[in-house]
Design an enzyme around this catalytic site. Structure first.
Site, short mmCIF file in Angstrom:
data_model
loop_
_atom_site.label_atom_id
_atom_site.label_comp_id
_atom_site.label_asym_id
_atom_site.label_seq_id
_atom_site.Cartn_x
_atom_site.Cartn_y
_atom_site.Cartn_z
N SER A 37 0.84 -1.20 0.00
CA SER A 37 0.00 0.00 0.00
C SER A 37 0.88 1.25 0.00
CB SER A 37 -0.96 -0.04 1.19
OG SER A 37 -1.93 0.97 1.10
N HIS B 94 -4.54 -1.55 -3.77
CA HIS B 94 -5.93 -1.89 -3.41
C HIS B 94 -6.90 -1.66 -4.57
CE1 HIS B 94 -4.33 -2.04 0.62
NE2 HIS B 94 -4.07 -0.75 0.65
#
Length: 234
Positions: free
Chosen positions: A124, A161
């Site tokens: 991330s 994501h």
């Protein structure tokens, strides 16, 4: 020239109880007991994050360390990061992490470590940071904003994501189409991109269906999303 590796994960790794992507990173290291350092700067839940890291990389098989920049005890960050086999950047707030790194000189130390052959990876925010630009929810949870001041070890942009957060896919495509972000790669949760030097090497995934995409512009002011062949890890 020293071989340089970066593995940017859209989601996965130890913090999501996903050992396969972590094993892929460790396979890039030639050491019987790898030195692996966590940079948890982006996370507000520092004790929990570090505990998960230490559980995933026990001292019986690794030399795990972490760099705390809020209660810093490491005097020479450059030497500390340079002696690692793997530097693992955790998830959280990308913008805050980059700002704190620059205050402490971590950005320059990371570049020197990467250029010296230390394997760099992250999830991330820890995937975003290596690129010129990225999408981030740093400014408002649930929103995917463009961030244009990454470390720029790698060209282009990154979106983590891609399938895991509702706003990521449409906003990343819009931002690339509008020129707010340069073209780049988007990775689903449990998928990652591996670069050797500044060259794309392969896309990998630890779960069936997790995919990496290449997102570019078209001639009509829109964006093109093309799936990249993504190798499923076993």
């Amino acid at each position: 020239m020293t071989e340089r590796h970066i593995v940017a994960m859209g989601g996965g790794g130890f913090s999501m109880e996903d050992p396969l992507l972590d094993r892929y990173v460790l396979d890039l290291v030639d050491s019987p007991r790898p030195k692996i350092c966590l940079l948890p700067t982006a996370s507000q839940a520092l004790p929990l994050y570090v505990t998960r890291f230490l559980n995933a990389f026990p001292a019986s098989r690794f030399e795990p360390t972490y760099l705390d920049l809020f209660a810093r005890t490491v005097a020479d960050v450059d030497a500390f990061l340079g002696e690692q086999d793997v530097i693992y950047v955790g998830g959280g707030n990308t913008a805050n992490m980059l700002a704190i790194w620059r205050i402490h000189g971590v950005d320059a130390a990371l570049r020197r470590a990467w250029e010296a052959g230390v394997v760099c990876c992250g999830i991330s925010a820890g995937g975003n940071c290596w690129f010129e630009a990225s999408t981030t929810d740093s400014y408002l949870i649930g929103r995917a904003d463009p961030l244009r001041d990454g470390l720029a070890f790698l060209p282009g942009s990154f979106c983590p994501h891609y399938d895991g957060e509702e706003s990521r896919r449409p906003e990343y495509r819009r931002q690339v189409a509008s020129g707010e972000l340069p073209p780049g790669y988007a990775a689903d949760d449990y998928a990652a991109v591996h670069f050797t030097g500044e060259t794309f090497t392969e896309a990998i995934a630890s779960k069936q269906g997790a995919t990496v995409y290449r997102v570019t512009t078209d001639d009509d002011g829109g964006s093109i999303e093309e799936p990249v062949t993504t190798r499923l890890l076993r």
